[in-house]
Scaffold this motif. Structure first.
Motif, PDB file in Angstrom:
ATOM      1  N   PRO A   1       0.815  -1.219   0.000  1.00  0.00           N
ATOM      2  CA  PRO A   1       0.000   0.000   0.000  1.00  0.00           C
ATOM      3  C   PRO A   1       0.848   1.267   0.000  1.00  0.00           C
ATOM      4  CG  PRO A   1      -0.026  -1.032   2.160  1.00  0.00           C
ATOM      5  CD  PRO A   1       0.622  -2.006   1.227  1.00  0.00           C
ATOM      6  N   GLU A   2       2.027   1.197   0.621  1.00  0.00           N
ATOM      7  CA  GLU A   2       2.890   2.388   0.671  1.00  0.00           C
ATOM      8  C   GLU A   2       3.388   2.789  -0.713  1.00  0.00           C
ATOM      9  OE1 GLU A   2       5.512  -1.028   0.380  1.00  0.00           O
ATOM     10  OE2 GLU A   2       3.729  -0.623   1.574  1.00  0.00           O
ATOM     11  N   LEU A   3       3.381   1.857  -1.640  1.00  0.00           N
ATOM     12  CA  LEU A   3       3.805   2.143  -3.006  1.00  0.00           C
ATOM     13  C   LEU A   3       2.680   2.752  -3.826  1.00  0.00           C
ATOM     14  CD1 LEU A   3       5.961   1.844  -5.261  1.00  0.00           C
ATOM     15  CD2 LEU A   3       5.053  -0.449  -5.672  1.00  0.00           C
ATOM     16  N   PHE A   4       1.480   2.227  -3.666  1.00  0.00           N
ATOM     17  CA  PHE A   4       0.396   2.608  -4.573  1.00  0.00           C
ATOM     18  C   PHE A   4      -0.568   3.653  -4.014  1.00  0.00           C
ATOM     19  CE2 PHE A   4       1.692  -1.570  -6.203  1.00  0.00           C
ATOM     20  CZ  PHE A   4       1.909  -1.226  -7.532  1.00  0.00           C
ATOM     21  N   ARG A   5      -0.683   3.775  -2.691  1.00  0.00           N
ATOM     22  CA  ARG A   5      -1.615   4.771  -2.144  1.00  0.00           C
ATOM     23  C   ARG A   5      -1.251   6.200  -2.592  1.00  0.00           C
ATOM     24  NH1 ARG A   5      -5.051   4.320   2.558  1.00  0.00           N
ATOM     25  NH2 ARG A   5      -5.736   6.378   3.315  1.00  0.00           N
ATOM     26  N   PRO A   6       0.032   6.612  -2.565  1.00  0.00           N
ATOM     27  CA  PRO A   6       0.353   7.952  -3.055  1.00  0.00           C
ATOM     28  C   PRO A   6       0.011   8.147  -4.531  1.00  0.00           C
ATOM     29  CG  PRO A   6       2.150   7.075  -1.715  1.00  0.00           C
ATOM     30  CD  PRO A   6       1.215   5.941  -1.976  1.00  0.00           C
ATOM     31  N   GLN A   7       0.055   7.062  -5.311  1.00  0.00           N
ATOM     32  CA  GLN A   7      -0.321   7.171  -6.724  1.00  0.00           C
ATOM     33  C   GLN A   7      -1.820   7.431  -6.860  1.00  0.00           C
ATOM     34  OE1 GLN A   7       2.029   7.330  -8.841  1.00  0.00           O
ATOM     35  NE2 GLN A   7       3.702   6.545  -7.549  1.00  0.00           N
ATOM     36  N   LEU A   8      -2.605   6.817  -5.992  1.00  0.00           N
ATOM     37  CA  LEU A   8      -4.048   7.044  -6.023  1.00  0.00           C
ATOM     38  C   LEU A   8      -4.378   8.486  -5.654  1.00  0.00           C
ATOM     39  CD1 LEU A   8      -6.935   5.998  -6.305  1.00  0.00           C
ATOM     40  CD2 LEU A   8      -6.775   5.085  -3.973  1.00  0.00           C
ATOM     41  N   ILE A   9      -3.674   9.028  -4.683  1.00  0.00           N
ATOM     42  CA  ILE A   9      -3.897  10.422  -4.297  1.00  0.00           C
ATOM     43  C   ILE A   9      -3.481  11.358  -5.433  1.00  0.00           C
ATOM     44  CG2 ILE A   9      -3.156  12.222  -2.688  1.00  0.00           C
ATOM     45  CD1 ILE A   9      -3.020   9.951  -0.557  1.00  0.00           C
ATOM     46  N   ALA A  10      -2.397  11.025  -6.123  1.00  0.00           N
ATOM     47  CA  ALA A  10      -1.974  11.822  -7.279  1.00  0.00           C
ATOM     48  C   ALA A  10      -3.009  11.746  -8.394  1.00  0.00           C
ATOM     49  CB  ALA A  10      -0.613  11.350  -7.773  1.00  0.00           C
TER      50      ALA A  10
ATOM     51  N   ILE B   1      -6.158  11.606  -8.006  1.00  0.00           N
ATOM     52  CA  ILE B   1      -7.205  12.557  -7.645  1.00  0.00           C
ATOM     53  C   ILE B   1      -6.817  13.963  -8.072  1.00  0.00           C
ATOM     54  CG2 ILE B   1      -8.386  13.632  -5.674  1.00  0.00           C
ATOM     55  CD1 ILE B   1      -8.192  10.859  -4.280  1.00  0.00           C
ATOM     56  N   GLU B   2      -5.546  14.297  -7.927  1.00  0.00           N
ATOM     57  CA  GLU B   2      -5.074  15.611  -8.384  1.00  0.00           C
ATOM     58  C   GLU B   2      -5.217  15.742  -9.897  1.00  0.00           C
ATOM     59  OE1 GLU B   2      -1.076  18.461  -8.189  1.00  0.00           O
ATOM     60  OE2 GLU B   2      -1.203  16.642  -6.966  1.00  0.00           O
ATOM     61  N   MET B   3      -4.945  14.662 -10.643  1.00  0.00           N
ATOM     62  CA  MET B   3      -5.114  14.700 -12.094  1.00  0.00           C
ATOM     63  C   MET B   3      -6.583  14.917 -12.465  1.00  0.00           C
ATOM     64  SD  MET B   3      -2.544  11.686 -13.408  1.00  0.00           S
ATOM     65  CE  MET B   3      -2.945  12.006 -15.145  1.00  0.00           C
ATOM     66  N   VAL B   4      -7.479  14.298 -11.714  1.00  0.00           N
ATOM     67  CA  VAL B   4      -8.906  14.502 -11.954  1.00  0.00           C
ATOM     68  C   VAL B   4      -9.271  15.959 -11.717  1.00  0.00           C
ATOM     69  CG1 VAL B   4     -11.224  13.931 -11.110  1.00  0.00           C
ATOM     70  CG2 VAL B   4      -9.526  12.113 -11.452  1.00  0.00           C
ATOM     71  N   GLU B   5      -8.725  16.532 -10.659  1.00  0.00           N
ATOM     72  CA  GLU B   5      -9.015  17.939 -10.366  1.00  0.00           C
ATOM     73  C   GLU B   5      -8.506  18.859 -11.467  1.00  0.00           C
ATOM     74  OE1 GLU B   5      -9.402  20.693  -6.508  1.00  0.00           O
ATOM     75  OE2 GLU B   5      -7.750  19.243  -6.468  1.00  0.00           O
ATOM     76  N   HIS B   6      -7.405  18.498 -12.104  1.00  0.00           N
ATOM     77  CA  HIS B   6      -6.867  19.303 -13.202  1.00  0.00           C
ATOM     78  C   HIS B   6      -7.639  19.110 -14.506  1.00  0.00           C
ATOM     79  CE1 HIS B   6      -2.609  19.296 -11.174  1.00  0.00           C
ATOM     80  NE2 HIS B   6      -3.493  20.044 -10.531  1.00  0.00           N
TER      81      HIS B   6
END
Length: 406
Positions: free
Chosen positions: A164-173, A175-180
């Protein structure tokens, strides 16, 4: 790019997520302690992801949009659990991947996007051939980008408690792409491990290095060739590519060399190899002052190359020696180099023989890593040490003769 997993899923991740391109290299802990770090109820887990995303600066609305309808994809877990093993030789793999058809398409793409490639080289110092070779090897110039829903893939791998430590930050990123406005979470597809686009990058790397190459105000590596080219160039520069320097140069070798000094991570300069009789096929000895490793993918009787400092960016992209050497060779071909000389390599070992050799090397005190039947860097180093001890040319190539001698 270097942070990718389709070709990479099929190739690099096969070598474990140690290379983890965009994921591992740019990895950082989540912004706040998650409510549900992995496993458990999916709704509670997604609420924890939303809280982390908002704490990192995303809007609640963007998090809701990105995560609405998210679900676990069992096919992603199946792929993650069943990563294959890469056991082809350099000649086998490079001849399959660096095909004439791919070279022709690559040159066509370099001509089609000549202005974009010129900008990439001017701003980031990365030649067209280097970018184009990765573009080809990752997705066949965008033709094969993966058909897994990216949001669901990252939710699945973040919720799963393996990494999870590898992929959770990618999921949060993501969300940022969706916001953009750069990604539709309901429809965007890519590799099973969450990589996106024609050069296969993970969301955090897209956020960090994404370039709008076509001027539409968005970074869409899936649809836009110019976006993919410039983003790749910026990322490769970040990996340490030095402007105006080579990365790989084919050479011919004499019968007698200090073979034990060959291999990656050596201490010699290219000029020292030239002085010993190693000859560049293109005749260019102008980079003799640079560090140069004599690379012999299939031993002293097969193809031979000098790997310069820029070769290190390939190892950052993917830890597989065969993949990286093939990608670097591909880039030289697109830059005008001829087909390599195949030579006449000594017979190698089958997978079960390689495992037997690794077990023997391990019993002799060498660290070869996992007993996996793969001729990786640890096994090559151990082989060289035993070859030297036995008075065999220490070129790092595993042969039946060496196995019998041990």
């Amino acid at each position: 790019m270097h942070r990718s997993l389709t070709s990479r899923s099929a190739l690099a991740l096969l070598f474990a997520l140690t290379f983890a391109g965009g994921a591992a290299a740019q990895q950082a802990p989540a912004a706040s302690a998650p409510a549900a770090p992995c496993g458990g109820d999916l709704s509670a887990f997604l609420q924890g992801v939303k809280a982390d995303a908002v704490a990192a600066g995303a809007s609640a609305a963007a998090a809701d949009e990105a995560l609405a309808g998210a679900e676990i994809d069992p096919k992603v877990l199946s792929r993650d659990r069943a990563q294959g093993v890469f056991k082809q030789t350099f000649l086998e793999f490079s001849q399959r991947t660096v095909s004439q058809a791919r070279l022709d398409i690559g040159r066509q793409k370099m001509k089609q996007y000549a202005d974009v490639f010129a900008r990439a080289e001017q701003e980031f110092g990365v030649p067209p051939g280097v970018i184009t070779a990765f573009w080809a090897m990752e997705t066949d110039f965008g033709a094969v980008q993966g058909d897994f829903n990216t949001r669901n893939a990252l939710v699945t791998l973040s919720h799963d408690c393996r990494r999870p430590e590898l992929f959770r930050p990618q999921l949060i990123a993501l969300i940022e792409m969706v916001e953009h406005g750069d990604l539709d979470p309901a429809t965007n597809t890519g590799a099973w491990a969450g990589e996106i686009g024609q050069v296969q990058m993970l969301p955090r790397d897209i956020i960090a290095f994404g370039m709008d190459g076509d001027g539409d105000g968005h970074i869409r590596l899936k649809q836009s060739g110019p976006d993919a080219i410039l983003t790749a160039a910026k990322f490769i520069q970040h990996l340490g590519f030095e402007r105006g320097q080579p990365w790989l140069q084919e050479v011919t070798v004499p019968d007698n060399l200090p073979w034990e000094k060959s291999g990656l991570g050596g201490t010699m300069k290219a000029g020292e190899w030239f002085a010993l009789g190693v000859k560049p096929r293109d005749g260019n000895t102008g980079f003799g002052d640079l560090e140069g490793d004599l690379v012999l993918p299939q031993g002293r009787m097969g193809p031979a190359f000098i790997a310069y400092p820029n070769f290190k960016i390939y190892l950052e992209w993917n830890k597989s020696f065969i993949y990286t050497t093939s990608a670097a060779y591909f880039a030289t071909r697109l830059s005008g180099a001829p087909t390599y000389l195949k030579g006449a390599p000594e017979q190698g070992l089958a997978s079960d023989q390689m495992k037997t050799l690794q077990i023997k090397l391990q019993s002799l005190g060498h660290d070869v890593g996992e007993i996996d039947g793969i001729l990786g860097s640890g096994t090559r180093i151990a082989i060289q040490k035993e070859q030297q001890r036995l008075g065999i040319p220490a070129d790092g190539w595993a042969t039946p003769a060496l196995l019998n001698a041990l």
